[in-house]
Design an enzyme around this catalytic site. Structure first.
Site, PDB file in Angstrom:
ATOM      1  N   GLU A   1      -4.984  -7.145  14.648  1.00 31.04           N
ATOM      2  CA  GLU A   1      -4.534  -5.718  14.068  1.00 31.04           C
ATOM      3  C   GLU A   1      -5.544  -4.735  14.350  1.00 31.04           C
ATOM      4  O   GLU A   1      -5.383  -3.441  14.495  1.00 31.04           O
ATOM      5  CB  GLU A   1      -3.722  -5.663  12.971  1.00 31.04           C
ATOM      6  CG  GLU A   1      -2.779  -4.330  12.696  1.00 31.04           C
ATOM      7  CD  GLU A   1      -1.914  -4.477  11.442  1.00 31.04           C
ATOM      8  OE1 GLU A   1      -2.543  -4.158  10.121  1.00 31.04           O
ATOM      9  OE2 GLU A   1      -0.667  -4.749  11.178  1.00 31.04           O
TER      10      GLU A   1
ATOM     11  N   HIS B   1      -5.283 -33.735  16.845  1.00 33.26           N
ATOM     12  CA  HIS B   1      -3.962 -34.714  17.406  1.00 33.26           C
ATOM     13  C   HIS B   1      -2.957 -33.861  18.015  1.00 33.26           C
ATOM     14  O   HIS B   1      -1.661 -34.428  18.185  1.00 33.26           O
ATOM     15  CB  HIS B   1      -4.035 -35.601  16.306  1.00 33.26           C
ATOM     16  CG  HIS B   1      -4.496 -36.515  15.860  1.00 33.26           C
ATOM     17  ND1 HIS B   1      -4.905 -37.636  16.489  1.00 33.26           N
ATOM     18  CD2 HIS B   1      -5.866 -36.318  14.826  1.00 33.26           C
ATOM     19  CE1 HIS B   1      -6.152 -38.408  15.776  1.00 33.26           C
ATOM     20  NE2 HIS B   1      -6.678 -37.410  14.996  1.00 33.26           N
TER      21      HIS B   1
ATOM     22  N   LYS C   1       9.267  -0.789  14.144  1.00 28.31           N
ATOM     23  CA  LYS C   1       9.915  -0.459  12.843  1.00 28.31           C
ATOM     24  C   LYS C   1      11.042   0.556  12.834  1.00 28.31           C
ATOM     25  O   LYS C   1      12.028   0.550  12.500  1.00 28.31           O
ATOM     26  CB  LYS C   1       8.984  -0.023  11.817  1.00 28.31           C
ATOM     27  CG  LYS C   1       7.738  -0.766  11.392  1.00 28.31           C
ATOM     28  CD  LYS C   1       6.709  -0.306  10.452  1.00 28.31           C
ATOM     29  CE  LYS C   1       5.595  -1.190  10.195  1.00 28.31           C
ATOM     30  NZ  LYS C   1       4.928  -0.476   9.459  1.00 28.31           N
TER      31      LYS C   1
ATOM     32  N   LYS D   1       0.773  -1.134   0.097  1.00 27.09           N
ATOM     33  CA  LYS D   1      -0.014   0.161   0.145  1.00 27.09           C
ATOM     34  C   LYS D   1       0.871   1.428   0.096  1.00 27.09           C
ATOM     35  O   LYS D   1       0.760   2.151  -0.802  1.00 27.09           O
ATOM     36  CB  LYS D   1      -0.896  -0.120   1.382  1.00 27.09           C
ATOM     37  CG  LYS D   1      -2.117   1.009   1.399  1.00 27.09           C
ATOM     38  CD  LYS D   1      -2.751   0.886   2.442  1.00 27.09           C
ATOM     39  CE  LYS D   1      -3.751   2.119   2.724  1.00 27.09           C
ATOM     40  NZ  LYS D   1      -4.329   2.057   3.808  1.00 27.09           N
TER      41      LYS D   1
ATOM     42  N   GLY E   1      -5.004  -2.050   4.847  1.00 21.68           N
ATOM     43  CA  GLY E   1      -4.203  -3.208   4.368  1.00 21.68           C
ATOM     44  C   GLY E   1      -4.792  -4.429   4.469  1.00 21.68           C
ATOM     45  O   GLY E   1      -4.901  -5.280   3.768  1.00 21.68           O
ATOM     46  N   ARG E   2      -5.215  -4.865   5.703  1.00 21.59           N
ATOM     47  CA  ARG E   2      -5.770  -6.118   6.258  1.00 21.59           C
ATOM     48  C   ARG E   2      -7.432  -6.319   5.836  1.00 21.59           C
ATOM     49  O   ARG E   2      -7.810  -7.081   6.039  1.00 21.59           O
ATOM     50  CB  ARG E   2      -5.944  -6.405   7.735  1.00 21.59           C
ATOM     51  CG  ARG E   2      -6.395  -5.158   8.360  1.00 21.59           C
ATOM     52  CD  ARG E   2      -6.082  -5.039   9.959  1.00 21.59           C
ATOM     53  NE  ARG E   2      -6.549  -3.985  10.779  1.00 21.59           N
ATOM     54  CZ  ARG E   2      -5.991  -2.893  10.916  1.00 21.59           C
ATOM     55  NH1 ARG E   2      -4.879  -2.815  10.230  1.00 21.59           N
ATOM     56  NH2 ARG E   2      -6.360  -1.912  11.710  1.00 21.59           N
TER      57      ARG E   2
ATOM     58  N   GLU F   1      10.450  -4.754   4.539  1.00 19.67           N
ATOM     59  CA  GLU F   1      10.693  -5.989   4.124  1.00 19.67           C
ATOM     60  C   GLU F   1      10.393  -6.151   2.531  1.00 19.67           C
ATOM     61  O   GLU F   1      11.266  -6.704   1.973  1.00 19.67           O
ATOM     62  CB  GLU F   1       9.704  -6.765   5.054  1.00 19.67           C
ATOM     63  CG  GLU F   1      10.080  -6.956   6.577  1.00 19.67           C
ATOM     64  CD  GLU F   1       9.316  -5.889   7.121  1.00 19.67           C
ATOM     65  OE1 GLU F   1       9.090  -4.987   6.687  1.00 19.67           O
ATOM     66  OE2 GLU F   1       9.183  -6.313   8.499  1.00 19.67           O
TER      67      GLU F   1
HETATM   68  O1  F6P Z   1       3.242  -3.211   9.744  1.00 21.53           O
HETATM   69  C1  F6P Z   1       1.817  -3.327   9.691  1.00 21.53           C
HETATM   70  C2  F6P Z   1       1.285  -2.934   8.282  1.00 21.53           C
HETATM   71  O2  F6P Z   1       1.335  -1.497   8.209  1.00 21.53           O
HETATM   72  C3  F6P Z   1       0.093  -3.646   7.926  1.00 21.53           C
HETATM   73  O3  F6P Z   1      -1.175  -2.821   8.625  1.00 21.53           O
HETATM   74  C4  F6P Z   1       0.108  -3.549   6.414  1.00 21.53           C
HETATM   75  O4  F6P Z   1      -0.804  -4.513   5.949  1.00 21.53           O
HETATM   76  C5  F6P Z   1       1.356  -3.828   6.310  1.00 21.53           C
HETATM   77  O5  F6P Z   1       2.189  -3.362   7.198  1.00 21.53           O
HETATM   78  C6  F6P Z   1       2.032  -4.101   4.998  1.00 21.53           C
HETATM   79  O6  F6P Z   1       2.162  -2.426   4.551  1.00 21.53           O
HETATM   80  P1  F6P Z   1       2.177  -2.226   3.190  1.00 21.53           P
HETATM   81  O7  F6P Z   1       0.977  -2.756   2.446  1.00 21.53           O
HETATM   82  O8  F6P Z   1       2.107  -0.575   2.949  1.00 21.53           O
HETATM   83  O9  F6P Z   1       3.565  -2.429   2.634  1.00 21.53           O
END
Ligand code: F6P
Length: 559
Positions: free
Chosen positions: A372, A403, A523, A224, A286-287, A230
């Site tokens: 979240e 199990h 972060k 987003k 995002g979620r 990452e």
């Molecule tokens: O670290 C949490 C977050 O901001 C989530 O809410 C989001 O889904 C994810 O990181 C990834 O964010 P982006 O889509 O901006 O890379």
């Protein structure tokens, strides 16, 4: 149940102003008193007193049936919970969300994931723009791109067709698409596979690209913000991996990288042509984004028609949530019953137990969706809550879980409400596997609820010393969530069910379900530590533990 009893909040300002004070509400206090009456009662007695309980507490909507009868509730419990929803202004808050009011007040944003699945022709105006039109422009572009990958019309840099689609993203830009790919795997094309890279751990990238020919591999960089550490590092590694195999020709990027983002500037900076970018908007959390362009890998896997069916499933549940009286409203009832356990019984977790292997990643997806969204300690008016909020969500598909951890569900000392998810029809109807699967899920819910008494065990001739070990207390609550068959439509319905359940709970708790400030500090600290791992001098700026751990790592890496 009337929708106006007690002090009903009607606007966002009212909602924020009344977001504290939950425990002072008459409905809350009545629920506390009611809990004292209900908690000693056993489900065996509740079923004995009302032989129709199994049908009375069973509701259907949008093709989903939920049997709530094995919960430690009575009709009075539901009346009080519904009064609580009313007092918290759930109806007004829900209308505000669907209308596009900026209910995400700390970020001054609308919350319009429901617009992502609105039918063409619907009007939802936000800041003078009909967002549904924008949604369909992107959906149409996604469809033509997905078709060109699926039919082999889109060729890689060397002219080969795409055989591997790798989504790079994390959190909401990974969990939804990864879960949906597994969930709909049996509806996916065999012409290519989809893979997912999320972790900044290089092992994730290495394993995801294992066996892939770069000339046949397309990366979807999904973020987003397009700034997430990452994802950006994985995207850079992917670009280097791809270009190295494609003659280091910068033109190859256009054929092997597309982006899904709200941030065109950063996409262009990364080197992806913005004509290969699929957009979405800041009003999609995002979620809550797996049915936006973030679902591009899903659409490529199952095709635009199946993706449209999934959107219809979402829409059906949206409609159910929006129009069904709360007493029969599935997400509302799920949310309220969750509150009953979290806040009155003090339950700390919720187990989500799907009886379909395709839903292997469903609970991981729900962890972000619920935790979240609602793992917050501050009300909309900025006070610290004096009540518990989101429980820990966990689980894995049955029968494997049976199990592993079900022992604790049956005889442990903690009360764990369970969501069982089952399907009437199997995706693969082989021998009588499905009957065995269904027999198991029904048996688990029955065993949890009714258990087996010491008297019953003793009557079977079990020696007195062993009988207590075999006794099953029962009185352990569960919902049985049943859909017809796991297909794109059912998946859409199920996800929307949980989205609206989370919304309901956030509204009752008086928190903002749509920001995530709690992930920010980690972060920032990571960005501070990164250079310290390679700096000339050892770390001294942190607490003694963190300094020590950084310096220990440096030594281990010979620095
Ligand atoms: O670290 C949490 C977050 O901001 C989530 O809410 C989001 O889904 C994810 O990181 C990834 O964010 P982006 O889509 O901006 O890379």
């Amino acid at each position: 149940m009337p929708q106006s009893a007690q002090s009903s909040a009607t606007s966002i300002a009212d909602f924020a102003a009344t977001s504290g004070g939950l425990t002072a509400l008459p409905a809350w206090q009545q629920l506390e008193a009611h809990h004292a009456e209900i908690s000693p009662r056993h489900l065996r007695d509740l079923f004995h007193e009302d032989p129709t309980r199994g049908s009375t507490f069973c509701h259907t909507g949008a093709g989903v049936t939920i049997d709530f009868s094995k919960h430690r509730i009575t009709k009075r419990t539901l009346e009080l919970l519904l009064a609580l929803a009313d007092a918290r202004g759930l109806r007004a808050h829900m209308d505000a969300m669907f209308r596009g009011d900026k209910i995400n007040t700390p970020e001054n944003r609308a919350v319009l994931h429901t617009a992502l699945r609105a039918a063409k022709g619907t009007r939802i105006m936000l800041d003078g723009v009909n967002v549904v039109e924008e949604v369909h422009v992107v959906l149409d572009r996604m469809a033509s791109f997905a078709d060109s990958i699926r039919c082999g019309g889109w060729k890689g840099h060397t002219g080969k067709r795409i055989r591997h689609v790798i989504n790079i993203g994390i959190g909401g830009s990974d969990l939804g698409p990864a879960m949906a790919y597994d969930a709909l795997r049996s509806y996916s094309s065999d012409e290519f596979d989809c893979r997912f890279v999320s972790n900044v751990d290089a092992n994730d990238f290495v394993l995801a690209t294992r066996g892939c020919d770069p000339a046949e591999t397309l990366f979807i960089v999904s973020s987003k913000t397009f700034t997430t550490l990452e994802t950006m590092r994985n995207a850079q590694t992917a670009r280097a991996w791809s270009m190295a195999a494609l003659g280091n020709d910068p033109k190859s990027v256009a054929k092997h990288f597309v982006a899904v983002s709200t941030n065109a500037t950063e996409v262009a900076k990364f080197g992806i042509d913005t004509s290969n970018m699929f957009g979405f908007w800041d009003w999609v959390g995002g979620r809550y984004s797996m049915d936006s362009a973030i679902g591009l890998s899903t659409m490529i896997a199952v095709g635009p028609a199946a993706f449209a069916e999934m959107l219809e499933g979402f829409r059906e549940m949206d409609q159910h949530f929006r129009t069904t009286p709360f007493a029969n409203n599935l997400p509302v009832l799920m949310g309220l019953i969750g509150i009953w356990y979290a806040n009155f019984f003090g339950c700390q977790t919720l187990a989500v137990l799907p009886y379909d292997q395709h839903l292997d990643r469903f609970s991981a997806y729900l962890q972000q969706l619920e935790m979240e969204s609602n793992g917050k300690h501050t009300t909309l008016s900025g006070e610290r809550v004096s009540w518990d909020t989101c429980p820990i969500v966990w689980g894995q598909p049955g029968t494997n879980g049976q199990h592993a951890f079900y022992q604790m569900l049956h005889q442990g000392t903690r009360l764990v409400p369970c969501d069982f998810i089952a399907f009437d029809h199997p995706v693969h109807d082989i021998a009588n596997h499905h009957d065995l699967l269904i027999a198991n899920v029904l048996a688990q819910a029955e065993a949890l609820a009714f258990g087996k008494t010491l008297a019953e065990i003793t009557a079977e001739g079990v020696p007195a010393w062993l009988a207590p070990h075999k006794t099953m207390e029962g009185n352990r609550p569960s919902s049985m969530i049943i859909c017809d068959k796991l297909d794109p439509r059912a998946l859409g319905r199920l996800i929307a069910l949980y989205e609206h359940k989370a919304f309901t709970q956030g509204c009752i708790w008086g928190i903002n379900s749509f920001d995530q400030w709690g992930v920010e500090l980690g972060k920032v600290l990571a960005v501070r530590i990164i250079p310290e791992l390679t700096a000339a001098a050892p770390a001294t700026a942190h607490d003694s533990s963190t300094n020590n751990l950084i310096n220990r790592y440096r030594a281990a890496r010979g620095r």
